[in-house]
Design a protein around this motif. Sequence first.
Motif, PDB file in Angstrom:
ATOM      1  N   PRO A  23       0.824  -1.224   0.000  1.00  0.00           N
ATOM      2  CA  PRO A  23       0.000   0.000   0.000  1.00  0.00           C
ATOM      3  C   PRO A  23       0.860   1.277   0.000  1.00  0.00           C
ATOM      4  CG  PRO A  23       0.082  -0.933   2.191  1.00  0.00           C
ATOM      5  CD  PRO A  23       0.821  -1.886   1.294  1.00  0.00           C
ATOM      6  N   PHE A  24       1.526   1.542  -1.116  1.00  0.00           N
ATOM      7  CA  PHE A  24       2.396   2.718  -1.203  1.00  0.00           C
ATOM      8  C   PHE A  24       1.635   4.013  -0.941  1.00  0.00           C
ATOM      9  CE2 PHE A  24       4.884  -0.246  -3.861  1.00  0.00           C
ATOM     10  CZ  PHE A  24       6.097  -0.131  -3.216  1.00  0.00           C
ATOM     11  N   GLN A  31       2.595   8.868   6.382  1.00  0.00           N
ATOM     12  CA  GLN A  31       3.894   8.850   7.051  1.00  0.00           C
ATOM     13  C   GLN A  31       4.700  10.079   6.653  1.00  0.00           C
ATOM     14  OE1 GLN A  31       5.072   6.529   9.287  1.00  0.00           O
ATOM     15  NE2 GLN A  31       3.016   5.682   9.253  1.00  0.00           N
ATOM     16  N   TRP A  32       5.171  10.847   7.612  1.00  0.00           N
ATOM     17  CA  TRP A  32       5.905  12.069   7.318  1.00  0.00           C
ATOM     18  C   TRP A  32       7.279  11.785   6.717  1.00  0.00           C
ATOM     19  CZ3 TRP A  32      10.616  12.868   9.568  1.00  0.00           C
ATOM     20  CH2 TRP A  32      10.918  12.080  10.674  1.00  0.00           C
ATOM     21  N   VAL A  33       7.867  10.631   7.028  1.00  0.00           N
ATOM     22  CA  VAL A  33       9.224  10.315   6.591  1.00  0.00           C
ATOM     23  C   VAL A  33       9.327  10.324   5.069  1.00  0.00           C
ATOM     24  CG1 VAL A  33      10.998   8.542   6.590  1.00  0.00           C
ATOM     25  CG2 VAL A  33       9.718   8.993   8.661  1.00  0.00           C
ATOM     26  N   TYR A  34       8.366   9.716   4.409  1.00  0.00           N
ATOM     27  CA  TYR A  34       8.436   9.616   2.954  1.00  0.00           C
ATOM     28  C   TYR A  34       8.281  10.974   2.285  1.00  0.00           C
ATOM     29  CZ  TYR A  34       8.051   4.688   3.876  1.00  0.00           C
ATOM     30  OH  TYR A  34       8.275   3.437   4.344  1.00  0.00           O
ATOM     31  N   ARG A  35       7.365  11.794   2.773  1.00  0.00           N
ATOM     32  CA  ARG A  35       7.181  13.127   2.185  1.00  0.00           C
ATOM     33  C   ARG A  35       8.438  13.964   2.354  1.00  0.00           C
ATOM     34  NH1 ARG A  35       1.464  14.326   4.767  1.00  0.00           N
ATOM     35  NH2 ARG A  35       2.709  13.611   6.492  1.00  0.00           N
ATOM     36  N   PHE A  38      11.621  13.050   0.103  1.00  0.00           N
ATOM     37  CA  PHE A  38      11.665  13.579  -1.255  1.00  0.00           C
ATOM     38  C   PHE A  38      11.890  15.086  -1.268  1.00  0.00           C
ATOM     39  CE2 PHE A  38       9.376   9.561  -1.965  1.00  0.00           C
ATOM     40  CZ  PHE A  38      10.274   9.000  -2.861  1.00  0.00           C
ATOM     41  N   ILE A  39      11.352  15.798  -0.285  1.00  0.00           N
ATOM     42  CA  ILE A  39      11.604  17.234  -0.188  1.00  0.00           C
ATOM     43  C   ILE A  39      13.081  17.474   0.095  1.00  0.00           C
ATOM     44  CG2 ILE A  39      11.150  19.297   1.195  1.00  0.00           C
ATOM     45  CD1 ILE A  39       8.275  18.196   1.570  1.00  0.00           C
ATOM     46  N   ALA A  40      13.644  16.743   1.044  1.00  0.00           N
ATOM     47  CA  ALA A  40      15.059  16.901   1.389  1.00  0.00           C
ATOM     48  C   ALA A  40      15.958  16.500   0.225  1.00  0.00           C
ATOM     49  CB  ALA A  40      15.400  16.066   2.621  1.00  0.00           C
ATOM     50  N   LEU A  41      15.585  15.461  -0.494  1.00  0.00           N
ATOM     51  CA  LEU A  41      16.357  15.041  -1.660  1.00  0.00           C
ATOM     52  C   LEU A  41      16.376  16.153  -2.709  1.00  0.00           C
ATOM     53  CD1 LEU A  41      17.876  12.627  -2.931  1.00  0.00           C
ATOM     54  CD2 LEU A  41      15.704  12.011  -4.003  1.00  0.00           C
ATOM     55  N   GLY A  42      15.228  16.743  -2.963  1.00  0.00           N
ATOM     56  CA  GLY A  42      15.148  17.826  -3.942  1.00  0.00           C
ATOM     57  C   GLY A  42      15.948  19.045  -3.529  1.00  0.00           C
ATOM     58  N   LEU A  43      15.995  19.332  -2.241  1.00  0.00           N
ATOM     59  CA  LEU A  43      16.752  20.490  -1.763  1.00  0.00           C
ATOM     60  C   LEU A  43      18.249  20.224  -1.685  1.00  0.00           C
ATOM     61  CD1 LEU A  43      14.400  21.775   1.065  1.00  0.00           C
ATOM     62  CD2 LEU A  43      14.750  22.771  -1.199  1.00  0.00           C
ATOM     63  N   SER A  44      18.637  18.988  -1.458  1.00  0.00           N
ATOM     64  CA  SER A  44      20.061  18.693  -1.275  1.00  0.00           C
ATOM     65  C   SER A  44      20.805  18.451  -2.584  1.00  0.00           C
ATOM     66  CB  SER A  44      20.239  17.494  -0.350  1.00  0.00           C
ATOM     67  OG  SER A  44      19.678  16.346  -0.944  1.00  0.00           O
TER      68      SER A  44
END
Length: 76
Positions: A23-24, A31-35, A38-44
């Motif tokens: 159930p992706f 879950q806050w971790v997944y959101r 991806f935000i942190a990945l985009g910023l880093s």
Amino acid sequence: MSDPAPRPMKFPYTLSAQLAQFPFQHYFKNQWVYRYYFIALGLSIPLFYKISKLANSPGNVAKWAEAKRKEHAEHH
């Protein structure tokens, strides 16, 4: 003739069946971790790109080679 809407397996044995039934959407929504991943990945990515460009600049590469040459000369 096959069933038009096949039922999911009671226990998905294969990896592809497990991925298909996971159930992706539920986890991304609840879950806050997944959101934030991806935000942190985009910023880093731009930050890491800039660091890489600075580390591999011709001036820095020459400076590093000179430091390594001096270090090698001291040991021999």
